[in-house]
Design an enzyme around this catalytic site. Structure first.
Site, PDB file in Angstrom:
ATOM      1  N   GLU A 110       0.938  -1.578  -0.119  1.00 56.34           N
ATOM      2  CA  GLU A 110      -0.087  -0.110   0.014  1.00 56.34           C
ATOM      3  C   GLU A 110       0.772   1.333  -0.022  1.00 56.34           C
ATOM      4  OE1 GLU A 110      -2.713   1.229  -0.427  1.00 56.34           O
ATOM      5  OE2 GLU A 110      -4.443  -0.127   0.119  1.00 56.34           O
ATOM      6  N   ARG A 123      -7.754   1.141  13.500  1.00 60.91           N
ATOM      7  CA  ARG A 123      -6.226   1.505  13.027  1.00 60.91           C
ATOM      8  C   ARG A 123      -6.384   2.488  11.990  1.00 60.91           C
ATOM      9  NH1 ARG A 123      -4.760  -0.635   8.230  1.00 60.91           N
ATOM     10  NH2 ARG A 123      -5.433  -2.351   7.416  1.00 60.91           N
ATOM     11  N   ASN A 135      -5.334   3.973   8.466  1.00 60.11           N
ATOM     12  CA  ASN A 135      -5.188   3.076   7.131  1.00 60.11           C
ATOM     13  C   ASN A 135      -4.367   3.944   5.866  1.00 60.11           C
ATOM     14  OD1 ASN A 135      -5.816   0.946   5.508  1.00 60.11           O
ATOM     15  ND2 ASN A 135      -7.507   1.841   4.583  1.00 60.11           N
ATOM     16  N   GLU A 169     -13.220  -4.740   9.837  1.00 64.30           N
ATOM     17  CA  GLU A 169     -13.916  -4.361   8.431  1.00 64.30           C
ATOM     18  C   GLU A 169     -15.328  -4.602   8.384  1.00 64.30           C
ATOM     19  OE1 GLU A 169     -11.980  -5.728   5.021  1.00 64.30           O
ATOM     20  OE2 GLU A 169     -10.184  -5.551   5.915  1.00 64.30           O
ATOM     21  N   ASN A 192     -10.428   4.999   2.954  1.00 69.35           N
ATOM     22  CA  ASN A 192      -9.261   4.725   1.603  1.00 69.35           C
ATOM     23  C   ASN A 192      -9.127   6.060   1.129  1.00 69.35           C
ATOM     24  OD1 ASN A 192      -7.541   2.551   1.470  1.00 69.35           O
ATOM     25  ND2 ASN A 192      -9.377   1.487   1.573  1.00 69.35           N
ATOM     26  N   ASP A 205      -9.789   1.711  -3.516  1.00 71.57           N
ATOM     27  CA  ASP A 205      -8.550   1.545  -2.762  1.00 71.57           C
ATOM     28  C   ASP A 205      -8.037   2.874  -2.457  1.00 71.57           C
ATOM     29  OD1 ASP A 205      -6.682   0.667  -0.796  1.00 71.57           O
ATOM     30  OD2 ASP A 205      -6.744  -1.167  -1.280  1.00 71.57           O
TER      31      ASP A 205
END
Length: 297
Positions: free
Chosen positions: A20, A103, A105, A124, A154, A201
């Site tokens: 990522e 958390r 991201n 999730e 995201n 994403d």
């Protein structure tokens, strides 16, 4: 390696579990990215095609440059300073201490040197995630909360003019747009686009304001014009495409991170390069990477 127009090639068969957040660092002619689930930071140097890695103390959602040459990283418990020279992470501030199942991201830096980032439910399933920005004021980090109700936040990304912020609510397949005031406030939330193939994403914009969206379970980079109309997507040989970064001398080289997370053994066998990093050339330049601004002491 000679790269072709919109034909992704694998630079490194890294097999990242959750690659990522690529960011291009022009001074190093390299891009950094993270493997969230493997607790790793990676740097790929374009000049000699070498990969260097560091261990992170926990799941690391993003790594963004700071004006003093260090980085600010998003870990489950909050923001940490990271120094590549020492490999040391130093806790800077706590985020959402009241919710240990959330958390950090994904994040980006805007034209004014603020970092925008989101949080998500580790499982999730809960709509417990939110959007924030952080600034450096009076020698410390100042964090502001702006939007709530995300299961997996995201993006985010800024338009080239810095007046629009894009953020994804991945499970809903939605990309939202907000107006940003001069004071850094988010206004006028609206749906910018809804995906019908895969899940949005990480997102970034190019110099013409087009939005490039890594598409989870979609096998492509989905692209939108500033008015929300869809452009021709760019296919990759793996299903979980997470995010892109523009780099190279002219910002027309596109670097792509991908993931193996969620693949069945059969899917992984059919996608041997899943979790690798890819690159290709494009005709529209990206935008330079901004750094988190530190106020003078």
């Amino acid at each position: 390696m000679e790269l072709e127009y919109h034909k992704p090639v694998c630079l490194s068969d890294l097999r990242a579990m959750l690659g990522e957040g690529p960011v291009w660092i022009a001074a190093e002619q390299s891009f950094y990215f993270v493997d969230i689930h493997s607790h790793r930071v990676h740097r790929y140097c374009l000049a000699d095609a070498t990969l260097k890695s560091w261990n992170a103390p926990n799941r690391i959602g993003f790594l963004l440059p700071v004006s003093d040459g260090t980085f600010l990283a998003g870990l489950p418990d909050g923001l940490h300073r990271f120094d590549v020279k020492t490999g040391y992470f130093e806790h800077a501030c706590t985020i959402e201490a009241e919710d240990p199942d959330n958390r950090l991201n994904d994040g980006c830096v805007d034209q004014k040197g603020r970092i925008w980032f989101g949080t998500m439910d580790e499982g999730e399933s809960r709509e417990s995630g939110a959007l924030y920005h952080v600034e450096h004021k009076k020698g410390q980090l100042s964090v502001s909360h702006w939007d709530s109700g995300y299961t997996v936040s995201n993006g985010p990304a800024l338009s080239p003019c810095g007046k629009v912020l894009y953020a994804c609510d991945s499970p809903r397949q939605r990309i939202y747009a907000f107006d940003i005031t001069e004071a850094g406030e988010l206004k006028n939330k609206r749906i910018f686009a809804t995906l019908t193939k895969g899940y949005p994403d990480g997102v970034v914009t190019d110099s013409e304001g087009n939005l490039w969206c890594g598409t989870w379970a979609g096998g492509q980079i989905t692209r939108f014009r500033p008015d929300g109309t869809m452009m021709e997507p760019i296919a990759l040989p793996v299903s979980n495409v997470t995010k892109v970064a523009f780099g190279g001398v002219d910002y027309k080289t596109v670097f792509v991170t991908t993931a193996r997370k969620g693949l069945t053994p059969g899917m992984a066998e059919a996608q041997p390069q899943a979790g690798g990093i890819f690159a290709f050339r494009t005709d529209i330049a990206g935008n330079p990477q901004h750094s988190f601004a530190l106020e003078p002491l």
